[in-house]
Design a protein around this motif. Structure first.
Motif, PDB file in Angstrom:
ATOM      1  N   ASP A   1      60.627 -95.709 -41.304  1.00 55.66           N
ATOM      2  CA  ASP A   1      59.470 -94.867 -41.013  1.00 55.66           C
ATOM      3  C   ASP A   1      58.811 -95.298 -39.712  1.00 55.66           C
ATOM      4  O   ASP A   1      58.931 -96.465 -39.305  1.00 55.66           O
TER       5      ASP A   1
ATOM      6  N   SER B   1      62.034 -86.863 -48.329  1.00 62.57           N
ATOM      7  CA  SER B   1      63.036 -85.811 -48.525  1.00 62.57           C
ATOM      8  C   SER B   1      63.824 -85.523 -47.249  1.00 62.57           C
ATOM      9  O   SER B   1      64.915 -84.953 -47.305  1.00 62.57           O
TER      10      SER B   1
ATOM     11  N   ASN C   1      58.094 -86.761 -45.350  1.00 68.69           N
ATOM     12  CA  ASN C   1      58.245 -87.518 -46.593  1.00 68.69           C
ATOM     13  C   ASN C   1      59.715 -87.883 -46.740  1.00 68.69           C
ATOM     14  O   ASN C   1      60.550 -87.523 -45.899  1.00 68.69           O
TER      15      ASN C   1
ATOM     16  N   TYR D   1      56.404 -90.541 -40.093  1.00 68.47           N
ATOM     17  CA  TYR D   1      57.683 -89.850 -40.327  1.00 68.47           C
ATOM     18  C   TYR D   1      58.684 -90.826 -40.910  1.00 68.47           C
ATOM     19  O   TYR D   1      58.697 -92.007 -40.572  1.00 68.47           O
ATOM     20  N   TRP D   2      59.518 -90.315 -41.769  1.00 68.23           N
ATOM     21  CA  TRP D   2      60.649 -91.077 -42.280  1.00 68.23           C
ATOM     22  C   TRP D   2      61.921 -90.538 -41.621  1.00 68.23           C
ATOM     23  O   TRP D   2      61.988 -89.335 -41.303  1.00 68.23           O
TER      24      TRP D   2
END
Ligand SMILES: [Fe+2]
Length: 516
Positions: A122, A80, A78, A107-108
């Motif tokens: 992402d 974060s 995410n 995935y970011w």
């Protein structure tokens, strides 16, 4: 309040909205989290970041900074970005491997060098074998000679659309730049124009490229691959052909530009390919290269430059159950299925379109959606509209197509067209000018003018397909029709050449004698 003061107040009120203190929409100046006590130099990111060589558990993040810096990738499932991977060795080219990623996940990530951060992007890890995924194929984005230092506007448009598609991976079928010259600075400019756009896709999906005839310096007399390899992060570098597996599909990229063997898949590469296709355990196989086997405009200068080798390649594809072959080189879209192997020409990535008898004259990319039981192919034009839609397995009747000259073409009498069937027919018939059916195809009838060719093919379920082409016969001998026999023709230039050589020899002897 005096009239003069009133004017002053009005003027101040008019000016205030344009003053900096009122520019509430102006973005703040970028704040670089620069550590003043650091001995590292401040450097900006000048390329990327891009995500490369993605598997179901790993990825390689690449970016370039203006000067040597440290390198960290912050990433996570995410925004974060709770995980990170670093390399403290100072460098300008940064390659950070991410491992232990979750299968089939988004995935970011964000990269950081000396405190300078990129935007957050992402990407998707590969799903499990047999799970659905999406690829995009695009080719021939290159500019023309007069615009060698920039890229076509259409390529910008298509790249934006492709990035929005969020494909799992992207295949480039080459011709990225106008040419590779002997001037290094010019090459850097031309390739930067390409990578600036390609990386806008590469932020989100791994790019796999093959090399085209415009990309390796053919006009300089030596093969210069450094720009191509700089543009892409590929498996098996410095080999220009390679393969990899992704979500249950085997991908093989070929080099149709081997020095001195242009347009030929032969020698070591053919041996490697035979082994590669025979040994993979996957039943879905995608092969891609720059030049098509069955071109529609570069006829006799694609992989058909050597027809025996072209046919050998097609036979190999059939024997090893290749699903689809993707190419470019012809600046158009074309789909042709030959004995179960689907051939796509996706050469509408931005370069000027090439006329041909089969059409497909639109800029596009090809979207391919793969699942365990089905593969959907759709060409998307620059306006975002689907144009050609096709699915495998193909349960329709046999498709029939003609090469190397198309419907309503003119060719000398006797010329034999090549007819291709989407699957091997149970029965075929051919008929020129509605005469009785023949089981073998003969060449164009000798009578000058228009002729019809009817072709009938029956599939293994007894369903017949029929197509009619109109082809024009031209005279067999078009040179000097007043000459009584063609055997006499070669004698004329021989006699003329002999006389000319004699005259030149006499002149040279005369001059030499005078000088002596
Ligand atoms: Fe090309």
């Amino acid at each position: 309040m005096s009239r003069k003061l009133g004017h002053v107040i009005i003027i101040i009120l008019l000016i205030l909205p344009f003053s900096s203190s009122f520019s509430i929409d102006t973005p703040p100046a970028p704040v670089l989290e620069y550590n003043a006590s650091s001995t590292l130099s401040q450097s900006s990111i000048i390329r990327g970041p891009t995500v490369n060589l993605v598997t179901n558990h790993s990825a390689l993040i690449f970016w370039r900074t203006e000067g040597p810096t440290d390198a960290t990738v912050h990433y996570g499932l995410n925004a974060s970005l709770l995980e990170s991977a670093s390399n403290s060795t100072l460098d300008s080219n940064h390659r950070i491997a991410l491992s232990d990623l979750q299968i089939g996940s988004t995935y970011w990530y964000q990269v950081r060098s000396n405190g300078t951060s990129s935007s957050v992007y992402d990407f998707k890890t590969a799903p499990a074998d047999g799970e659905p995924f999406k690829i995009v194929v695009i080719g021939d984005n290159r500019p023309g000679m007069g615009n060698w230092d920039r890229q076509p506007w259409v390529f910008y448009q298509l790249a934006e659309m492709i990035a929005e598609e969020r494909p799992h991976l992207v295949i480039f079928t080459a011709d990225y730049v106008w040419e590779v010259t002997e001037v290094h600075e010019d090459n850097l400019i031309a390739w930067k124009a390409f990578t600036d756009i390609a990386d806008s896709i590469g932020h989100y999906a791994p790019l796999y490229g093959v090399i085209g005839n415009h990309d390796d310096g053919a006009t300089t007399g030596e093969r210069r691959l450094e720009y191509f390899f700089d543009a892409f992060e590929l498996v098996n570098e410095p080999s220009t052909y390679y393969s990899f597996d992704y979500a249950g599909v085997h991908f093989t990229g070929l080099d149709s530009e081997v020095w001195g063997l242009w347009g030929r898949i032969t020698g070591d590469q053919y041996d490697w390919l035979s082994n590669d296709l025979a040994t993979t355990s996957y039943d879905k196989k995608f092969v891609f290269s720059h030049r098509p086997l069955y071109p529609v405009s570069h006829i006799n200068s694609a992989l058909d430059v050597n027809k025996a080798e072209r046919d050998r390649l097609q036979t190999l594809f059939e024997e090893t159950n290749v699903t689809a072959y993707f190419s470019g080189h012809d600046h158009c879209y074309n789909r042709l299925t030959v004995n179960g192997v689907v051939h796509f020409i996706a050469g509408g990535g931005g370069a000027r379109l090439y006329e041909n008898p089969w059409g497909g004259l639109y800029h596009h990319y090809l979207k391919v959606e793969v699942s365990a039981s089905k593969i959907d192919f759709v060409s998307i034009n620059r306006y975002g509209n689907p144009v050609d839609m096709y699915s495998l397995p193909d349960e329709g009747p046999i498709e029939i197509d003609i090469r190397p000259f198309g419907n309503e073409s003119s060719k000398p009498a006797g010329t034999l067209p090549e007819i291709f069937f989407s699957q091997v027919p149970q029965t075929t018939y051919y008929s020129w000018d509605s005469e009785s059916n023949a089981t073998a195809l003969t060449g164009l009838p000798s009578a000058v003018g228009s002729h019809t060719l009817d072709i009938y093919a029956e599939n293994d379920e007894g369903v017949w397909s029929h197509i009619r082409y109109v082809l024009n016969s031209t005279p067999l001998v078009t040179l000097n029709t007043n000459t009584t026999t063609s055997e006499e023709l070669p004698m004329v230039p021989i006699i003329v050449t002999g006389v000319l050589i004699g005259v030149v020899a006499v002149v040279i002897l005369f001059v030499l004698k005078k000088r002596l």
